[in-house]
Design a protein around this motif. Structure first.
Motif, PDB file in Angstrom:
ATOM      1  N   UNK A  78      37.913  44.140  31.549  1.00  9.15           N
ATOM      2  CA  UNK A  78      36.850  44.291  31.889  1.00  9.15           C
ATOM      3  C   UNK A  78      37.470  44.059  33.572  1.00  9.15           C
ATOM      4  N   UNK A  79      38.161  42.922  33.406  1.00  8.20           N
ATOM      5  CA  UNK A  79      38.069  41.807  34.358  1.00  8.20           C
ATOM      6  C   UNK A  79      39.900  42.925  35.506  1.00  8.20           C
ATOM      7  N   UNK A  80      40.594  44.202  34.743  1.00  7.71           N
ATOM      8  CA  UNK A  80      41.706  44.836  34.993  1.00  7.71           C
ATOM      9  C   UNK A  80      40.843  45.660  35.842  1.00  7.71           C
ATOM     10  N   UNK A  81      39.816  46.795  35.387  1.00 17.26           N
ATOM     11  CA  UNK A  81      38.897  47.394  36.154  1.00 17.26           C
ATOM     12  C   UNK A  81      38.177  46.877  37.310  1.00 17.26           C
ATOM     13  N   UNK A  82      37.664  45.653  36.826  1.00 16.91           N
ATOM     14  CA  UNK A  82      37.023  45.164  38.344  1.00 16.91           C
ATOM     15  C   UNK A  82      38.373  45.011  39.642  1.00 16.91           C
ATOM     16  N   UNK A  83      39.622  44.461  39.140  1.00 14.08           N
ATOM     17  CA  UNK A  83      40.337  44.000  39.928  1.00 14.08           C
ATOM     18  C   UNK A  83      41.718  45.174  40.250  1.00 14.08           C
TER      19      UNK A  83
END
Length: 287
Positions: free
Chosen positions: A280-285
């Motif tokens: 999720x965080x890698x997708x957000x960034x």
């Protein structure tokens, strides 16, 4: 905030706020401080008595838990990182001792209302109570939050100042409102013009004081470069009853991500991060 107001000293003996002598039997002359609790170096661990009481009202008093023993490691307070829900929960009692108010009442008027957060530590404090989600694990109801005993009366037998529950991660909140704390900590302590913390306090919370398990340890949060390549994110994750949540931010460019899931898989990667949170965080960034 209480430190800024002169009501709390992070380096004072927590016994002075809680109203009980909280000392390691291995190091009875070493005071345990709020800073140690925030850094998880107090030596306090989740004892068997604490685990038995924390989900089963009527709750034992803190004095009964102290008398039961088993709540300390043999490490000198302040010397070793050991994550503990019990120690984090004691923060609620410290806030009560510093303010003279019940933890959930103080947090409501001093934190939730100024930030226009529809959240709280008791179900009845939530305005949109019909939107409070129950929790599921493996497709089955694991915690009926809407019908839980999360009422003031459940804590009546715990003297003011000795609350050891709720402060360890029982906040009922939406992801959108959770993000507001990240905005404060990623910036200069303000939210939409409201000065909530001084820049000095924000810096104190975001400072990495030591490392443990490859992560930096600040005040009630970690810093890690294992979630998103090329970024050091600050924040905290949580897991309970099938729920996985977290809030991470990058103070360098004042970005971040808050998330709350229901019934997610608890698989972790080699760094101990929840795999779901990593994706999720890698997708957000992602670029």
């Amino acid at each position: 905030r209480l430190q800024e107001e002169g009501l709390l000293d992070l380096d004072e003996d927590i016994s002075n706020y809680i109203g009980l002598d909280i000392r390691s039997p291995y190091f009875p002359d070493v005071p345990i401080t709020t800073r140690m609790l925030m850094q998880h170096t107090s030596g306090i661990v989740d004892s068997a008595a604490y685990a038995a009481s924390s989900d089963n009202p009527p709750y034992c008093t803190l004095q009964e838990l102290v008398d039961a023993g088993g709540m300390f490691t043999s490490s000198k307070p302040g010397s070793r990182f050991r994550y503990t829900n019990f120690g984090a929960g004691l923060m609620a009692g410290i806030i009560e001792g510093a303010t003279g108010e019940r933890f959930y009442d103080y947090m409501q008027h001093a934190v939730m209302e100024p930030l226009d957060i529809d959240g709280g530590y008791l179900h009845i404090k939530i305005r949109a109570h019909d939107q409070v989600a129950n929790m599921y694990r493996n497709g089955r109801l694991s915690y009926d939050l809407k019908n839980s005993l999360r009422r003031e009366g459940a804590y009546d037998n715990l003297p003011l100042g000795s609350l050891y529950l709720l402060g360890h991660g029982d906040l009922i909140i939406s992801a959108r409102d959770l993000a507001k704390f990240g905005m404060i900590l990623a910036g200069n302590g303000t939210y939409h013009g409201l000065s909530f913390l001084s820049p000095a306090s924000v810096n104190e919370m975001n400072t990495t004081y030591f490392t443990s398990g490859g992560n930096g340890v600040g005040l009630s949060q970690i810093s890690t470069d294992t979630l998103v390549q090329g970024r050091t994110l600050h924040g905290h994750s949580g897991s309970a009853y099938g729920m996985i949540s977290g809030m991470y931010f990058d103070p360098e460019d004042q970005t971040g991500c808050a998330y709350i899931t229901n019934g997610a898989d608890k698989i972790t990667d080699q760094s101990g991060n929840y795999t779901m949170a990593v994706y999720l965080l890698r997708l957000a960034y992602a670029d």
